[in-house]
Design an enzyme around this catalytic site. Sequence first.
Site, PDB file in Angstrom:
ATOM      1  N   ASP A 138       0.798  -1.274  -0.109  1.00  0.00           N
ATOM      2  CA  ASP A 138      -0.077   0.010   0.015  1.00  0.00           C
ATOM      3  C   ASP A 138       0.950   1.180  -0.186  1.00  0.00           C
ATOM      4  OD1 ASP A 138       0.725  -0.756   2.707  1.00  0.00           O
ATOM      5  OD2 ASP A 138      -1.120  -0.797   3.573  1.00  0.00           O
ATOM      6  N   GLU A 161      -5.629   3.453   3.892  1.00  0.00           N
ATOM      7  CA  GLU A 161      -6.166   4.264   4.835  1.00  0.00           C
ATOM      8  C   GLU A 161      -7.551   4.509   4.715  1.00  0.00           C
ATOM      9  OE1 GLU A 161      -4.632   3.988   7.575  1.00  0.00           O
ATOM     10  OE2 GLU A 161      -2.518   3.916   7.439  1.00  0.00           O
TER      11      GLU A 161
END
Length: 444
Positions: free
Chosen positions: A102, A172
Amino acid sequence: MNLRPLLAASLLLVFTAPLPAADDDVRQLVEQKLNNEYPALEAIYKDLHTHPELSFMEVRTAALVARELRALGFAVTEKVGGMGVVGVLQNGPGPTVMVRADMDALPIKEETGLPYASTVVGKDVSGREYPVMHACAHDTHVTGLIGTARMLAATKEHWSGTLICVGQHAEEAVGGARSMLTDGLYTRFPRPDFVIALHTLSDMPAGQLYCIEGPAYANVDSVDITVRGFGGHGSRPQTTRDPIVLTAQIINSLQTIVSRELKPGVPAVVTVGTIHGGARRNIIPDEVKLELTLRSYDEAVADHLIASIRRIALNLAQAAGMPADRLPVVTVAEHRNPVTVNDAALARRLNGVFRTWFGEARVTPAEAATYGEDFTEYGRTVPRVPIAIFSVGGTDPAKWAEAQKTGAPLPGNHSALFAPLPEPTMKTGITAMSAAVLDLLAKK
Ligand SMILES: [Zn+2]
Ligand SMILES: [Zn+2]
């Protein structure tokens, strides 16, 4: 005591033990290559750390991932589902392994004081400006992806199959994994047989790692409560219905959901992360707004938490004499980020590989955490793809040992002070990820 099963088991162990010679060969190769490449990789890490980008805004980071993978001979596609990057390296017949990193950072003002600390103020997807920091160590994940790609490109004669390296946007904010899948991650590119990822965590010393063999991260639900009242002068509460006092009662009562309503030992969290209400000390406001995050490991528990929040908010408001048109409004985000369940067989296999490469002492079992991860999405497709995300320690071992003695808290993920120790963290992550891929794509 019947010794026969024991004897059979030990014979089985002898015959299924890995062949050490070949393993040692490739292990040494990876170690040497990583030692040579490490200074360049640390430079990439520091560059990423200094230039963090918020969810859905990972333009610079995505371009870096694409450039690095292309230079290694990967076929690279950009802007998959948004800012996602997909690199495919075909290397003969065999399974397909996808490695995911990520790429996004958080709206936090960095206070680590590091020479490479971020001073970036960046825009989020709605155009609002925030100070931005890699406070969840996704910069170590991106560097780890590039490092792993370099290790695998340099050891091609030792494996056979297809390696897919994915730079995923918006973990997130939740949504990156889903948008990449919706945009054809499993159909436009070879469908993976295994999907693996790592997360650098503050709650392990650097050098340690572990893959939880089952549920690893929690369900995440987001709930907003607007507590409404009837405002007025702070000196004349008898003419009002005070939403501040009611909010205090609601927050206190929410604490009893986990402590009184769930069976002891059932993991669940109800956290009120924001509370906003009022403008002046002598004005009783009309409303107070709360934002909550809920964590659980079970859909039924998740539903129970939400039902209890509604019940408590509604009934306390009625007890406070709130009129029917001023009762609290409870809003639940439509999408529940579901529990991340590591495929048990895959996780066991990875832990076995880690023990072989790092020794027993560095692979210490860790408990499931109440973090949330949209990595779970990669394992929820039909047919199901086995997934596993493993944890890599990030905290300086000296500071870790000191904290064990003093009991002082250490800065954790999402803290403005969180600063993983780069070298042992990333060397462990890159070695572990390379070892995992080499095992899953071992030549038959
Ligand atoms: Zn995070
Ligand atoms: Zn994270």
